[in-house]
Design a protein around this motif. Structure first.
Motif, PDB file in Angstrom:
ATOM      1  N   ARG A   1       0.801  -1.215   0.000  1.00  0.00           N
ATOM      2  CA  ARG A   1       0.000   0.000   0.000  1.00  0.00           C
ATOM      3  C   ARG A   1       0.834   1.265   0.000  1.00  0.00           C
ATOM      4  NH1 ARG A   1      -4.147   0.858   4.605  1.00  0.00           N
ATOM      5  NH2 ARG A   1      -4.603   2.811   3.607  1.00  0.00           N
ATOM      6  N   SER A   2       2.093   1.166   0.336  1.00  0.00           N
ATOM      7  CA  SER A   2       2.907   2.374   0.420  1.00  0.00           C
ATOM      8  C   SER A   2       3.011   3.042  -0.950  1.00  0.00           C
ATOM      9  CB  SER A   2       4.299   2.051   0.961  1.00  0.00           C
ATOM     10  OG  SER A   2       4.995   1.232   0.059  1.00  0.00           O
ATOM     11  N   LEU A   3       3.357   4.307  -0.934  1.00  0.00           N
ATOM     12  CA  LEU A   3       3.463   5.073  -2.169  1.00  0.00           C
ATOM     13  C   LEU A   3       4.779   4.723  -2.867  1.00  0.00           C
ATOM     14  CD1 LEU A   3       2.211   8.477  -0.724  1.00  0.00           C
ATOM     15  CD2 LEU A   3       0.912   6.832  -2.096  1.00  0.00           C
ATOM     16  N   LYS A   4       4.691   3.992  -3.937  1.00  0.00           N
ATOM     17  CA  LYS A   4       5.866   3.580  -4.700  1.00  0.00           C
ATOM     18  C   LYS A   4       6.363   4.749  -5.536  1.00  0.00           C
ATOM     19  CE  LYS A   4       5.430  -0.688  -3.393  1.00  0.00           C
ATOM     20  NZ  LYS A   4       6.230  -1.217  -2.365  1.00  0.00           N
ATOM     21  N   SER A   5       7.677   4.950  -5.537  1.00  0.00           N
ATOM     22  CA  SER A   5       8.204   6.118  -6.227  1.00  0.00           C
ATOM     23  C   SER A   5       9.554   5.853  -6.871  1.00  0.00           C
ATOM     24  CB  SER A   5       8.323   7.289  -5.243  1.00  0.00           C
ATOM     25  OG  SER A   5       9.154   6.945  -4.166  1.00  0.00           O
ATOM     26  N   ASP A   6       9.878   6.727  -7.817  1.00  0.00           N
ATOM     27  CA  ASP A   6      11.197   6.779  -8.447  1.00  0.00           C
ATOM     28  C   ASP A   6      11.745   8.169  -8.170  1.00  0.00           C
ATOM     29  OD1 ASP A   6      10.839   4.255  -9.580  1.00  0.00           O
ATOM     30  OD2 ASP A   6      10.026   5.079 -11.441  1.00  0.00           O
ATOM     31  N   ILE A   7      13.028   8.257  -7.854  1.00  0.00           N
ATOM     32  CA  ILE A   7      13.662   9.549  -7.599  1.00  0.00           C
ATOM     33  C   ILE A   7      14.863   9.679  -8.522  1.00  0.00           C
ATOM     34  CG2 ILE A   7      14.776  11.052  -5.916  1.00  0.00           C
ATOM     35  CD1 ILE A   7      13.354   9.406  -3.725  1.00  0.00           C
TER      36      ILE A   7
END
Length: 143
Positions: free
Chosen positions: A35-41
């Motif tokens: 459920r966590s917010l998956k991200s690319d940085i």
């Protein structure tokens, strides 16, 4: 020793008791991790760009704040009607709803120049870098 431990785990994993008690809570906690917010940085010489997958979230339910070199993203996804029949039959229900939050520590950002765009379920936040110390506390509007 490791073979004994593996055999013991296999017995547990294959027993009904495993899935009715510990197994269910184990897999539910694993599901919550998804459920966590998956991200690319991405970092360049000029800025940081963060792309966060937020499918099903309405733009008005997203809040961004930058304070003390930390970008915080808060979001809410409202509940939805499930597709159960009159008996409550549903094979699977994996869509989550509720509140989400994630923080990113990013040094030397010009907080007043941060921009954000939400399109097709992806939030893109661009955080320009600076070499000088500036005010580190304010909210960010989403376009």
């Amino acid at each position: 020793m490791s073979n004994d431990l593996m055999n013991h785990f296999n017995k547990l994993a294959n027993s009904d008791d495993f899935f009715n008690s510990f197994g269910r809570s184990f897999f539910n906690s694993w599901s919550n991790e998804l459920r966590s917010l998956k991200s690319d940085i991405k970092e360049t010489d000029k800025d940081y760009v963060i792309k966060i997958d937020m499918p099903g979230v309405d733009k008005k339910d997203i809040a961004l704040n930058f304070k003390d070199d930390v970008l915080t993203v808060d979001a809410k996804r409202d509940s939805f009607d499930d597709e159960s029949d009159s008996k409550g039959d549903m094979i699977a229900s994996e869509r989550d709803y509720g509140t989400y939050s994630r923080s990113y520590r990013l040094p030397k950002v010009d907080g007043k120049k941060i921009t954000a765009k939400y399109e097709d379920g992806v939030l893109t936040v661009t955080l320009p870098k600076t070499k000088e110390e500036i005010d580190k506390n304010h909210s960010i509007d989403i376009q």
